[in-house]
Design a protein around this motif. Structure first.
Motif, PDB file in Angstrom:
ATOM      1  N   ILE A  76      51.995  31.290  50.491  1.00 32.91           N
ATOM      2  CA  ILE A  76      53.141  31.316  49.568  1.00 32.91           C
ATOM      3  C   ILE A  76      52.634  31.360  48.123  1.00 32.91           C
ATOM      4  CG2 ILE A  76      55.102  29.995  48.672  1.00 32.91           C
ATOM      5  CD1 ILE A  76      55.466  28.905  51.541  1.00 32.91           C
ATOM      6  N   ALA A  77      51.630  30.550  47.810  1.00 29.66           N
ATOM      7  CA  ALA A  77      51.057  30.533  46.460  1.00 29.66           C
ATOM      8  C   ALA A  77      50.506  31.908  46.074  1.00 29.66           C
ATOM      9  CB  ALA A  77      49.966  29.473  46.363  1.00 29.66           C
ATOM     10  N   ASP A  78      49.794  32.551  46.996  1.00 35.07           N
ATOM     11  CA  ASP A  78      49.262  33.890  46.710  1.00 35.07           C
ATOM     12  C   ASP A  78      50.380  34.910  46.508  1.00 35.07           C
ATOM     13  OD1 ASP A  78      46.634  33.068  46.746  1.00 35.07           O
ATOM     14  OD2 ASP A  78      46.267  33.707  48.823  1.00 35.07           O
ATOM     15  N   ALA A  79      51.480  34.766  47.258  1.00 29.77           N
ATOM     16  CA  ALA A  79      52.610  35.685  47.103  1.00 29.77           C
ATOM     17  C   ALA A  79      53.301  35.485  45.758  1.00 29.77           C
ATOM     18  CB  ALA A  79      53.605  35.483  48.243  1.00 29.77           C
ATOM     19  N   ILE A  80      53.223  34.294  45.191  1.00 31.37           N
ATOM     20  CA  ILE A  80      53.772  34.050  43.856  1.00 31.37           C
ATOM     21  C   ILE A  80      52.807  34.576  42.795  1.00 31.37           C
ATOM     22  CG2 ILE A  80      54.382  32.232  42.188  1.00 31.37           C
ATOM     23  CD1 ILE A  80      55.382  30.591  44.634  1.00 31.37           C
ATOM     24  N   ARG A  81      51.515  34.414  43.024  1.00 29.83           N
ATOM     25  CA  ARG A  81      50.501  34.881  42.054  1.00 29.83           C
ATOM     26  C   ARG A  81      50.475  36.403  41.940  1.00 29.83           C
ATOM     27  NH1 ARG A  81      47.062  30.909  45.166  1.00 29.83           N
ATOM     28  NH2 ARG A  81      47.022  29.035  43.878  1.00 29.83           N
ATOM     29  N   ALA A  82      50.595  37.091  43.067  1.00 24.84           N
ATOM     30  CA  ALA A  82      50.413  38.551  43.106  1.00 24.84           C
ATOM     31  C   ALA A  82      51.344  39.314  42.163  1.00 24.84           C
ATOM     32  CB  ALA A  82      50.549  39.062  44.540  1.00 24.84           C
ATOM     33  N   PRO A  83      52.641  38.986  42.104  1.00 27.96           N
ATOM     34  CA  PRO A  83      53.503  39.711  41.152  1.00 27.96           C
ATOM     35  C   PRO A  83      53.532  39.067  39.767  1.00 27.96           C
ATOM     36  CG  PRO A  83      54.877  38.401  42.586  1.00 27.96           C
ATOM     37  CD  PRO A  83      53.454  38.197  43.043  1.00 27.96           C
ATOM     38  N   ARG A  84      52.394  38.551  39.322  1.00 21.83           N
ATOM     39  CA  ARG A  84      52.232  37.939  38.006  1.00 21.83           C
ATOM     40  C   ARG A  84      53.103  36.702  37.827  1.00 21.83           C
ATOM     41  NH1 ARG A  84      53.052  42.940  34.236  1.00 21.83           N
ATOM     42  NH2 ARG A  84      54.624  43.302  35.797  1.00 21.83           N
ATOM     43  N   TYR A  85      53.146  35.876  38.869  1.00 24.96           N
ATOM     44  CA  TYR A  85      53.848  34.587  38.826  1.00 24.96           C
ATOM     45  C   TYR A  85      55.349  34.736  38.553  1.00 24.96           C
ATOM     46  CZ  TYR A  85      49.228  32.434  38.769  1.00 24.96           C
ATOM     47  OH  TYR A  85      47.947  32.055  39.082  1.00 24.96           O
ATOM     48  N   ARG A  86      55.934  35.826  39.035  1.00 19.49           N
ATOM     49  CA  ARG A  86      57.363  36.057  38.821  1.00 19.49           C
ATOM     50  C   ARG A  86      58.107  36.027  40.155  1.00 19.49           C
ATOM     51  NH1 ARG A  86      58.385  41.217  35.381  1.00 19.49           N
ATOM     52  NH2 ARG A  86      57.740  42.061  37.368  1.00 19.49           N
ATOM     53  N   ILE A  87      59.230  35.305  40.165  1.00 15.57           N
ATOM     54  CA  ILE A  87      60.097  35.229  41.342  1.00 15.57           C
ATOM     55  C   ILE A  87      61.445  35.806  40.927  1.00 15.57           C
ATOM     56  CG2 ILE A  87      61.295  33.669  42.920  1.00 15.57           C
ATOM     57  CD1 ILE A  87      58.900  31.772  42.673  1.00 15.57           C
ATOM     58  N   PRO A  88      61.977  36.769  41.695  1.00 15.03           N
ATOM     59  CA  PRO A  88      63.258  37.376  41.319  1.00 15.03           C
ATOM     60  C   PRO A  88      64.414  36.376  41.387  1.00 15.03           C
ATOM     61  CG  PRO A  88      62.232  38.550  43.165  1.00 15.03           C
ATOM     62  CD  PRO A  88      61.403  37.360  42.885  1.00 15.03           C
ATOM     63  N   CYS A  89      65.293  36.439  40.385  1.00 14.34           N
ATOM     64  CA  CYS A  89      66.496  35.603  40.376  1.00 14.34           C
ATOM     65  C   CYS A  89      67.573  36.277  41.214  1.00 14.34           C
ATOM     66  CB  CYS A  89      67.022  35.423  38.948  1.00 14.34           C
ATOM     67  SG  CYS A  89      65.971  34.413  37.907  1.00 14.34           S
ATOM     68  N   LEU A  90      68.352  35.461  41.906  1.00 12.25           N
ATOM     69  CA  LEU A  90      69.439  35.967  42.734  1.00 12.25           C
ATOM     70  C   LEU A  90      70.783  35.543  42.162  1.00 12.25           C
ATOM     71  CD1 LEU A  90      68.078  35.140  46.307  1.00 12.25           C
ATOM     72  CD2 LEU A  90      67.795  37.245  44.997  1.00 12.25           C
ATOM     73  N   THR A  97      69.335  39.954  40.394  1.00 13.43           N
ATOM     74  CA  THR A  97      69.959  40.128  39.081  1.00 13.43           C
ATOM     75  C   THR A  97      69.131  41.001  38.145  1.00 13.43           C
ATOM     76  OG1 THR A  97      68.883  38.174  38.142  1.00 13.43           O
ATOM     77  CG2 THR A  97      71.023  37.840  39.227  1.00 13.43           C
ATOM     78  N   GLY A  98      67.858  41.211  38.466  1.00 15.33           N
ATOM     79  CA  GLY A  98      66.966  41.938  37.568  1.00 15.33           C
ATOM     80  C   GLY A  98      66.179  41.005  36.661  1.00 15.33           C
ATOM     81  N   GLU A  99      66.535  39.722  36.653  1.00 17.10           N
ATOM     82  CA  GLU A  99      65.804  38.723  35.881  1.00 17.10           C
ATOM     83  C   GLU A  99      64.792  38.033  36.793  1.00 17.10           C
ATOM     84  OE1 GLU A  99      68.622  36.084  34.165  1.00 17.10           O
ATOM     85  OE2 GLU A  99      69.523  37.627  32.914  1.00 17.10           O
ATOM     86  N   PHE A 100      63.883  37.279  36.179  1.00 19.30           N
ATOM     87  CA  PHE A 100      62.829  36.610  36.936  1.00 19.30           C
ATOM     88  C   PHE A 100      62.643  35.174  36.472  1.00 19.30           C
ATOM     89  CE2 PHE A 100      61.832  41.084  37.226  1.00 19.30           C
ATOM     90  CZ  PHE A 100      61.456  41.237  38.543  1.00 19.30           C
ATOM     91  N   ILE A 101      62.153  34.347  37.384  1.00 13.79           N
ATOM     92  CA  ILE A 101      61.676  33.011  37.043  1.00 13.79           C
ATOM     93  C   ILE A 101      60.178  33.174  36.849  1.00 13.79           C
ATOM     94  CG2 ILE A 101      61.350  30.647  37.864  1.00 13.79           C
ATOM     95  CD1 ILE A 101      63.761  31.242  39.781  1.00 13.79           C
ATOM     96  N   ARG A 102      59.686  32.832  35.689  1.00 12.70           N
ATOM     97  CA  ARG A 102      58.254  32.947  35.394  1.00 12.70           C
ATOM     98  C   ARG A 102      57.611  31.586  35.640  1.00 12.70           C
ATOM     99  NH1 ARG A 102      54.195  36.714  33.720  1.00 12.70           N
ATOM    100  NH2 ARG A 102      52.540  35.407  32.968  1.00 12.70           N
ATOM    101  N   ILE A 103      56.758  31.505  36.655  1.00 14.13           N
ATOM    102  CA  ILE A 103      56.085  30.256  36.998  1.00 14.13           C
ATOM    103  C   ILE A 103      54.947  30.027  36.010  1.00 14.13           C
ATOM    104  CG2 ILE A 103      54.836  28.986  38.793  1.00 14.13           C
ATOM    105  CD1 ILE A 103      57.824  29.562  39.429  1.00 14.13           C
ATOM    106  N   ARG A 124      62.996  26.927  30.898  1.00 11.60           N
ATOM    107  CA  ARG A 124      64.143  27.724  30.470  1.00 11.60           C
ATOM    108  C   ARG A 124      64.519  27.315  29.055  1.00 11.60           C
ATOM    109  NH1 ARG A 124      65.519  31.923  33.761  1.00 11.60           N
ATOM    110  NH2 ARG A 124      65.665  31.308  35.922  1.00 11.60           N
ATOM    111  N   GLN A 125      64.806  28.294  28.200  1.00  8.69           N
ATOM    112  CA  GLN A 125      65.326  28.031  26.862  1.00  8.69           C
ATOM    113  C   GLN A 125      66.845  28.123  26.956  1.00  8.69           C
ATOM    114  OE1 GLN A 125      62.222  27.036  24.892  1.00  8.69           O
ATOM    115  NE2 GLN A 125      63.724  27.744  23.449  1.00  8.69           N
ATOM    116  N   ILE A 126      67.537  27.112  26.486  1.00  8.90           N
ATOM    117  CA  ILE A 126      68.992  27.079  26.573  1.00  8.90           C
ATOM    118  C   ILE A 126      69.543  26.894  25.162  1.00  8.90           C
ATOM    119  CG2 ILE A 126      70.965  25.839  27.539  1.00  8.90           C
ATOM    120  CD1 ILE A 126      68.933  24.996  29.808  1.00  8.90           C
TER     121      ILE A 126
END
Length: 149
Positions: A76-90, A97-103, A124-126
Motif C-alpha cells: 500500500i505504501a509503495d502504491a501511494i509513493r508511485a504516483p508522487r504521494y497523491r491519492i485521488p479525491c472522491l 473529482t480531479g483533485e488529490f490528497i497530497r501525502i 489542508r488550507q482552509i
C-alpha cells in the motif's frame, strides 16, 4: 463520513482484497482487513486569509501473520509513493473529482501480532470566514473647493 478518509479507504481497497472498516473496528474482524479510525487533527495559522489543518491517519492492516501484515502495508505504501504521494479525491457518489490528497509523510511500523500500521500525514488550507460589508456605490462631496479669486 470524512471525505478524505473515504477517498483513502477506497484507494487502498482497490489495491488489496480485504474487509474495510471505517471508524470503529469490531472485536471480531474478518482477515485480511484494513481499518481506518478517525485521524488526529492539529491546526496552525496558515497565513492572513487561511488556517492549516494537519491530519494524521493510522491505517491498521490485519493479516494472519506479522510478515503478511508488513508486506501488505508495504505494498500500500509503495502504491501511494508511485504516483508522487497523491491519492485521488472522491465525490459523495464515488466519482473522482480531479483533485488529490497530497501525502506529506508516510511511516510504516509493526503494531500487535498480525498487525502493521501505516501512518499518513497530510494538510489542508482552509479559508477564514470573511465579514461582509455593504459596498459604497456613490460618494457625494458637499464642501466647496477654495479658489484663488
Amino acid at each position: 463520513m470524512f471525505a478524505d478518509i473515504v477517498s483513502i479507504a477506497s484507494f487502498c481497497g482497490e489495491l488489496i482484497s480485504a474487509e474495510l472498516y471505517i471508524g470503529d473496528v469490531p472485536e471480531e474482524k474478518t482477515l485480511p482487513a484494513l481499518a481506518f479510525p478517525p485521524p488526529r487533527i492539529a491546526d496552525s495559522p496558515g497565513n492572513l486569509v487561511s488556517f492549516r489543518k494537519t491530519y494524521t491517519l493510522v491505517i491498521k492492516v490485519f493479516e494472519e501473520t506479522d510478515s503478511k501484515a508488513f508486506m501488505t502495508a508495504d505494498s500500500i505504501a509503495d502504491a501511494i509513493r508511485a504516483p508522487r504521494y497523491r491519492i485521488p479525491c472522491l465525490a459523495e457518489d464515488g466519482a473522482r473529482t480531479g483533485e488529490f490528497i497530497r501525502i506529506d509523510k508516510l511511516d510504516l511500523q509493526m503494531g500487535g501480532t498480525g498487525e502493521a500500521q501505516l501512518t499518513l500525514e497530510w494538510s489542508r488550507q482552509i479559508g477564514f470566514e470573511r465579514e461582509t460589508y455593504e459596498k459604497v456605490n456613490t460618494v457625494t462631496v458637499t464642501e466647496r473647493m477654495k479658489s484663488d479669486a
